[in-house]
Structure formats: structure tokens, C-alpha cells
Design an enzyme around this catalytic site. Sequence first.
Site, PDB file in Angstrom:
ATOM      1  N   TYR A  92      -4.108   2.373   8.924  1.00 25.45           N
ATOM      2  CA  TYR A  92      -3.333   1.293   8.307  1.00 25.45           C
ATOM      3  C   TYR A  92      -3.000   0.141   9.254  1.00 25.45           C
ATOM      4  O   TYR A  92      -2.321  -0.805   8.877  1.00 25.45           O
ATOM      5  CB  TYR A  92      -2.058   1.824   7.658  1.00 25.45           C
ATOM      6  CG  TYR A  92      -1.181   2.656   8.577  1.00 25.45           C
ATOM      7  CD1 TYR A  92      -0.596   2.103   9.707  1.00 25.45           C
ATOM      8  CD2 TYR A  92      -0.922   3.990   8.283  1.00 25.45           C
ATOM      9  CE1 TYR A  92       0.202   2.859  10.541  1.00 25.45           C
ATOM     10  CE2 TYR A  92      -0.116   4.754   9.113  1.00 25.45           C
ATOM     11  CZ  TYR A  92       0.440   4.185  10.234  1.00 25.45           C
ATOM     12  OH  TYR A  92       1.230   4.936  11.060  1.00 25.45           O
ATOM     13  N   LYS A 129       2.774   4.534   1.108  1.00 19.52           N
ATOM     14  CA  LYS A 129       3.229   5.080   2.387  1.00 19.52           C
ATOM     15  C   LYS A 129       2.880   6.562   2.361  1.00 19.52           C
ATOM     16  O   LYS A 129       3.440   7.336   1.585  1.00 19.52           O
ATOM     17  CB  LYS A 129       4.738   4.882   2.525  1.00 19.52           C
ATOM     18  CG  LYS A 129       5.302   5.352   3.852  1.00 19.52           C
ATOM     19  CD  LYS A 129       6.751   4.922   3.964  1.00 19.52           C
ATOM     20  CE  LYS A 129       7.384   5.298   5.286  1.00 19.52           C
ATOM     21  NZ  LYS A 129       7.299   6.716   5.610  1.00 19.52           N
ATOM     22  N   CYS A 181      15.848  41.785 -25.674  1.00 20.68           N
ATOM     23  CA  CYS A 181      15.739  42.828 -26.701  1.00 20.68           C
ATOM     24  C   CYS A 181      15.617  44.229 -26.122  1.00 20.68           C
ATOM     25  O   CYS A 181      15.588  45.206 -26.862  1.00 20.68           O
ATOM     26  CB  CYS A 181      14.562  42.539 -27.628  1.00 20.68           C
ATOM     27  SG  CYS A 181      12.966  42.701 -26.832  1.00 20.68           S
ATOM     28  N   CYS A 217      13.067  43.755 -21.238  1.00 19.81           N
ATOM     29  CA  CYS A 217      13.322  42.384 -21.668  1.00 19.81           C
ATOM     30  C   CYS A 217      14.833  42.172 -21.741  1.00 19.81           C
ATOM     31  O   CYS A 217      15.535  42.953 -22.388  1.00 19.81           O
ATOM     32  CB  CYS A 217      12.690  42.149 -23.030  1.00 19.81           C
ATOM     33  SG  CYS A 217      13.196  40.584 -23.765  1.00 19.81           S
ATOM     34  N   CYS A 264       7.329  40.526 -22.484  1.00 19.63           N
ATOM     35  CA  CYS A 264       7.980  41.350 -23.485  1.00 19.63           C
ATOM     36  C   CYS A 264       7.022  41.392 -24.661  1.00 19.63           C
ATOM     37  O   CYS A 264       6.639  40.354 -25.194  1.00 19.63           O
ATOM     38  CB  CYS A 264       9.303  40.700 -23.893  1.00 19.63           C
ATOM     39  SG  CYS A 264       9.918  41.326 -25.459  1.00 19.63           S
ATOM     40  N   LYS A 284      11.269   3.046   0.119  1.00 22.57           N
ATOM     41  CA  LYS A 284      11.228   4.501  -0.082  1.00 22.57           C
ATOM     42  C   LYS A 284      11.458   4.819  -1.550  1.00 22.57           C
ATOM     43  O   LYS A 284      12.398   4.319  -2.165  1.00 22.57           O
ATOM     44  CB  LYS A 284      12.326   5.180   0.757  1.00 22.57           C
ATOM     45  CG  LYS A 284      12.085   5.088   2.268  1.00 22.57           C
ATOM     46  CD  LYS A 284      11.044   6.095   2.671  1.00 22.57           C
ATOM     47  CE  LYS A 284      11.325   6.968   3.802  1.00 22.57           C
ATOM     48  NZ  LYS A 284      12.201   7.889   4.113  1.00 22.57           N
ATOM     49  N   ASP A 316       2.682  10.347   3.391  1.00 19.88           N
ATOM     50  CA  ASP A 316       3.629  11.238   4.044  1.00 19.88           C
ATOM     51  C   ASP A 316       2.888  12.218   4.950  1.00 19.88           C
ATOM     52  O   ASP A 316       2.566  13.334   4.562  1.00 19.88           O
ATOM     53  CB  ASP A 316       4.440  11.980   2.975  1.00 19.88           C
ATOM     54  CG  ASP A 316       5.763  12.479   3.511  1.00 19.88           C
ATOM     55  OD1 ASP A 316       6.101  12.144   4.666  1.00 19.88           O
ATOM     56  OD2 ASP A 316       6.452  13.211   2.788  1.00 19.88           O
ATOM     57  N   CYS A 351      11.188  39.803 -30.779  1.00 16.54           N
ATOM     58  CA  CYS A 351      12.217  39.578 -29.760  1.00 16.54           C
ATOM     59  C   CYS A 351      12.960  38.267 -30.057  1.00 16.54           C
ATOM     60  O   CYS A 351      12.334  37.215 -30.198  1.00 16.54           O
ATOM     61  CB  CYS A 351      11.563  39.512 -28.387  1.00 16.54           C
ATOM     62  SG  CYS A 351      12.654  38.897 -27.107  1.00 16.54           S
ATOM     63  N   GLU A 409       0.847  -1.194   0.000  1.00 16.89           N
ATOM     64  CA  GLU A 409       0.000   0.000   0.000  1.00 16.89           C
ATOM     65  C   GLU A 409       0.884   1.247   0.000  1.00 16.89           C
ATOM     66  O   GLU A 409       2.067   1.156   0.325  1.00 16.89           O
ATOM     67  CB  GLU A 409      -0.905   0.003   1.235  1.00 16.89           C
ATOM     68  CG  GLU A 409      -0.131   0.016   2.536  1.00 16.89           C
ATOM     69  CD  GLU A 409      -0.992  -0.391   3.728  1.00 16.89           C
ATOM     70  OE1 GLU A 409      -1.566   0.508   4.324  1.00 16.89           O
ATOM     71  OE2 GLU A 409      -1.059  -1.594   4.040  1.00 16.89           O
TER      72      GLU A 409
HETATM   73  S1  IVH Z   1       2.410   0.528   8.777  1.00 15.95           S
HETATM   74  C1  IVH Z   1       4.536  -0.965  12.889  1.00 15.95           C
HETATM   75  N1  IVH Z   1       1.402   1.667   6.679  1.00 15.95           N
HETATM   76  O1  IVH Z   1       5.362   5.490   7.985  1.00 15.95           O
HETATM   77  C2  IVH Z   1       4.469   0.185  11.974  1.00 15.95           C
HETATM   78  N2  IVH Z   1       2.837   2.951   8.055  1.00 15.95           N
HETATM   79  O2  IVH Z   1       8.252   5.316   8.335  1.00 15.95           O
HETATM   80  C3  IVH Z   1       3.275   0.066  11.124  1.00 15.95           C
HETATM   81  N3  IVH Z   1       3.103   5.256   7.300  1.00 15.95           N
HETATM   82  O3  IVH Z   1       5.329   4.987  11.433  1.00 15.95           O
HETATM   83  C4  IVH Z   1       3.278   1.128  10.133  1.00 15.95           C
HETATM   84  N4  IVH Z   1       1.780   5.110   5.552  1.00 15.95           N
HETATM   85  O4  IVH Z   1       3.630   6.695  10.368  1.00 15.95           O
HETATM   86  C5  IVH Z   1       2.197   1.821   7.754  1.00 15.95           C
HETATM   87  N5  IVH Z   1       0.380   2.547   4.803  1.00 15.95           N
HETATM   88  C6  IVH Z   1       1.176   2.692   5.863  1.00 15.95           C
HETATM   89  C7  IVH Z   1       1.807   3.917   6.158  1.00 15.95           C
HETATM   90  C8  IVH Z   1       2.639   3.998   7.257  1.00 15.95           C
HETATM   91  C9  IVH Z   1       2.556   5.903   6.268  1.00 15.95           C
HETATM   92  C10 IVH Z   1       4.042   5.876   8.248  1.00 15.95           C
HETATM   93  C11 IVH Z   1       3.776   5.505   9.671  1.00 15.95           C
HETATM   94  C12 IVH Z   1       5.045   4.803  10.102  1.00 15.95           C
HETATM   95  C13 IVH Z   1       6.039   5.452   9.195  1.00 15.95           C
HETATM   96  C14 IVH Z   1       7.327   4.659   9.100  1.00 15.95           C
END
Ligand code: IVH
Length: 685
Positions: free
Chosen positions: A229, A115, A415, A412, A430, A318, A117, A435, A113
Site C-alpha cells: 500500500y 484497511k 420434552c 431434550c 431431539c 475505523k 487487518d 416436541c 482503500e
Molecule cells: S497506509 C504512513 N494503507 O494500518 C502509514 N495502511 O493503523 C501508511 N494498514 O500501519 C499506512 N491497510 O499497517 C495503509 N491500505 C492500507 C492499510 C494500512 C492496513 C495498516 C498499516 C498501518 C496501520 C495503521
Amino acid sequence: MEEIIKQIEELREKIRYHNHRYYSLDDPEISDADYDRLFRHLLDLERQYPELITPDSPTRSVGAKPREAFSEVKHGRPMLSLENGFQDEDIIAFDSRIRRFLGDDSHFDYTVEPKIDGLAVELVYEKGKLTVASTRGDAYVGENVTPNIKTILTIPLTLTRRNRERPIPDLLEVRGEVYMESEAFNRLNRKRAEKNLPVFANPRNAAAGSLRQLDFRVTLKRPLNMFCYGIGRISTPDFSTQHELMMALNEWGLRINIPHIKVCKDINEAIDQCHHLEETRPQFFYEIDGAVIKVNRIDIQKRLGEKTRSPRWALAYKFKPSQETTRITKIDVQVGRTGALTPVAHLEPVEIGGVLVKRATLHNQEEINRKDIRELDTVIIHRAGDVIPEVVKVIESKRTGQEKVFVMPDQCPACGTAVKKKEGEVVLRCANPDCPAQIMASLKHFVSKGGMNIDGLGEKIIAQLLDRGMVQSESDIYGLSHEDLMKLNKIEQKSADNLLRAIEDSKKTTLAKFIFALGIRHVGEHIARLLADHFKRFDMIQNASREDLMYRKGKRGEEDSGIKGIGEEIAWSIASYFEDESNIQNIRRLLGSGILWEEVKPAFPPSPISGKTFVLTGSLNSMKRAQAKEQIIGKGGSLSSSISRNTDYLVVGKDPGSKLKKAEDLGVSILNEDKFLIMLGEGHG
Ligand code: IVH
């Protein structure tokens, strides 16, 4: 050894400092990529010298201690972080580690899934009621943000039971990520800049800063959202897989990232899914910085257990960083093909996501002021997909006093013409159509990949062609001979041949590419394709009026008019382009040089209608307006809703409108209904 100890301690100090800026102040000073590098360096050293590991090393701990102003919440179970992987090999190693640890060949699948931010949050539901919400803090103790969390509309205050099989547990600790959508983040930053408040570096900091407010009324105004999650403690832990757990959370009314949670049968499928997410990253409405791979089976998760900082059953893959820190060496101004002046930052080259970035756009003076960007500043640069890199933020603590404020010129730079700003616009332009910088930019656009795609005709050759007067506008390219090319500096026989061939080959193109190549303002590849798909023929596009182009929803069951995706500004730009005499000349020359594409050819015998543009006014006796339109288009003619110099005939019915007068003024031929019917071949003449 002394040296190593010193190096390790220095790294730890640095990481602690950046942890503080990131977790406690929500105001990072380095890019995530730089942080990851520091962290990996420390991990490597600790791996080499395990005897130097101390319990207080940042590699052993997560996050930062809660801020004092918040009351503390002790998590039922520690909120761990995730181990990071950066390449496919790291994912494969993760899978092998698990297999080695299990020591048998049990089969198991994974979930993958995005991640998100944002910042990690835990929600505690007791007998279905949300009682406490907290941030991760140092993994054991977090900050109590219950009133703030309750302002987020998609977080239920009470869980619902939708399925008889799934009663609501007496205790449920849900974990997830609170985040802010990218658009909302941009809007928030714009507003803050207007009020001279510091801007947030990225959506994650904005989300964290918004949630960790002592006054929850501030949070209320911030557009936050949450994806769940995972869980901490639960009173009825009867799930066999991670996926099943997610579905249960969903049934209870908690928000999970349904469209993007995928079950993968093995690690190879998981790797593919990670790549897929990375490729589609620019299409997400929120920031994702990686993919999380989890062992799907809960019994195996349990067997694997966890290390100090992270569980063994999950890995964060990552993505290639999209942000890096570097320095602006100089700011100058570029003149685009439409005359727009854009300030550009020249950078100490830095690699972002596999591309060496040397320049970033600063957009306009307002943007420069808003972010207070100066020459010689250290900055965070963001690069996403094919979009031009941008400056996210200045790192003010790196200022030395040598930095220079930048102000846009009033002439400009190419020119010397005085630049102008249209009312309501922020862009300086411009206005000199001759030009040299504008001509250069138009030519570069014309030959670019998305346009006529002339391979080998780069900036250096174009510059020479312009200098020697061999090329003045696009169509001159098609008149170049081998002899002409051989006169250029440093060009060899063979490259001249190749270039000539590329020019010749480019003549066979598509309607969309030709439209794009013209460089009409606001007409990028997407709009060019819309136009081509809608009108199918160049003359129809050329003759389309603003009304024909601009999208309007039909009233009361009527059909919509115009083209979805084209608004007023674009419609004006297109129609005005085709009204301009020098553009008309240029197009005539281009088409005369043999540029061609497959057009949808009318499947009927030639008729006097074919290729002509008609406008209708008043009502006809023998047919409805829609039928007349159908007839004209069916016979290869085109229709416009207003009179212009491009109109060939005005068909006049009963009670004509003001179009008649305008047609007379412009000398457009006028047809009454009888004559029109004769032309259609249906009259008795
Ligand atoms: S699972 C035991 N799933 O990423 C930890 N984390 O860098 C379970 N995060 O601490 C985390 N999306 O804050 C999980 N789909 C996702 C996530 C996710 C973002 C964050 C979360 C975690 C951090 C680790």
C-alpha cells in the site's frame, strides 16, 4: 492535578501492557474496540493537559520493540501508523485540517482503500532483488523476517519490468500488510484445536504469529498473503499521485488491492466510499477493520508532511467494532425447528456495531471444548452483519476459579426425549416431532420476515396459542378468528384486528418465501430462491427427485444437471421433506387456506398433461428423450427422473429399465408410446 497525573500514568501502563500482548505476543487480552477506547481516553487527557505529555507515552510511539530472538533491521524511513477516525465528522475534520494547513484552496482528490487487518511489513528491493524484509517493530527498528517472507508465494523475489517507461529503481522500499484469509484462519484454528494447541484470536494474530517464527519452515505451512500500500525510500521518486505509484508497484509484480482502491474527487465521495466498504465488509475474504483515506497528490502529501506518529495526509476510518469483551452469565440449550440442540451463551449485554448483543451461539459441544468456554468466563464476542454472534476466545487471565464447565444434556430440555447424534454429525437432535420447542421454533420461522412475514405474531402470542391448543401447526394460523384472538391475555381489540389483517395479508406471497417458510432443513432464503427460480412452480419442486435437484457437471459436452448450489445433502433434505406424509398433509392444508403467489402460468390450453408428473424409461420411436421432455413441460406437466408416490405416469419406450417394475409396485399408471402420443395430442387415437 495529582489525580490526573495518576490517571494518565495508569492509562499509559495499561496501554503498554496491551501493546505488549498485541505486538509482541500476538495474543491480545481485550478487544480492539476496548483498546481504542483506552487510547482515545489517554489522547483526550493529553490534549487537555499538554504539559503532562512525555516522550515515552504510547500516544507518541508505534508498536513495540522487536523481539530479541530476531535480528534487527533499521528502516530507511520510520514506518508510521495512522491517525484514526470513527465518524463522518472525523473525516470532515481531517479534510478541514489539511486545508487549513495548506492555507490555500488548491484542489486535490483522495484515494480510499480497505484497511487490511494484518501486520505491517517492509520489503527492500535492491536492483530489483528482494534483499531484506522486516516487521514494523517500534517504527524505527523492526525484526528481520526475510526467510519467512520469502515463503509467501505472491511476494516476488525479483521485480519484473513490464513497461519501458518504468525501469526498476535501484532501491525500492515497499510497505504493505501481511494477512491471512478468514477461511484459512478458521482451518488453521481447527487444526490447532485438534492438536490441543492454543487457537489464535483472529486472522491478524494468526498472520503475525505465523510470520514471526524463528523457523521459517513453520511460516511455509501457513497460508499468508500480502497487499502493498505504500513505499519508504525509492531511488526514482517520479510519481505525481498515490494511484500512479500503486500502478507502478503493480507493474513491477507487487500485489496491490486493485479492485478496491478508488480515487475519489473530494471528501464527500471519500466518505461515501468508506460507507460502501463498511457495508460490503462481510463479503471480503479477509478481515478489513476500516478504510484508509489518502491525499492522492504526492506534492501535497509532501507539503503536509508528518507528525510523530502518523502522516498528516492520511486517515484510518475505523469501522464500527465487530468484537467486544463481555462475560458469559449462563449457558443453556436451545431446540431448533429441526430438533437440533444448540448451546447458547447468555451474556452481560454489550453493544457491538450498534446492536445490543445478549446471546452468542456456541454451536456444539466440540466447539465448546475446543475453545474451552465455561460459564462465567470473560470472552471476546464477534458479530458480523446478520450472522449470529459468536465467542471468539476466552480470556483465561480473567478466570477466578468460579467458572463452570458446560456439558450438553442427554435429554431434550423441552420434552425430555433422549437426544441422538447421527453418525458423522456433531449436532445432537431431539427426535420427537411433537416436541413443543421444535413446534415453537417452526412457527417462529414460518411467520418470520423472510417467510410468511406475519407482523405482530411474536413469541409471546405463539406461546399462548400453543398453550391453549388453538394452534398446533402452521396452517392453524389461517383458521384463527377474531373471537379466538380476543381470548388471549393482554390483547386489545385493535391489536387483534391488526394481527388478523397481517395474517390475511401474508397469504399473498412469493413462491420463494413460501418454500423458505416451510422450514425444510438446509433450505434458507438463498436455496429457496434458487428452487423457485429454477422450477418456477411449486408442484415441480414438490415432485423433484434427488437427481433433479443435485448439481452434477455434464460429461462430455452434455448439459449440467440439477441446480448449481444444491449438493447431495440439500437435495436429500428437500426430497425427503416432500416424501413425508405429515408434511404433505400440512402443505395441503396451507394451500387450502388460500396462500397464493404469482406462478408462471402455462401459456397453452388445458391438456391432460397439465399438472401431472411424468417419468420416462426406455427409448421412444417418434422422438428423442429431450423432445419428449420439452413437450411435457411445454404442456404444463412436470418431469422427474425417478419413480415415487408422486409420479402420475411412467412413459415406457423400448428396453425399459428398472423403473417399470418400481412403477408397477407403486401402482403408477403406465403409458406406452402410442398412448403417450395421444395424450400429447399428436397420436391418431
Ligand atoms: S497506509 C504512513 N494503507 O494500518 C502509514 N495502511 O493503523 C501508511 N494498514 O500501519 C499506512 N491497510 O499497517 C495503509 N491500505 C492500507 C492499510 C494500512 C492496513 C495498516 C498499516 C498501518 C496501520 C495503521
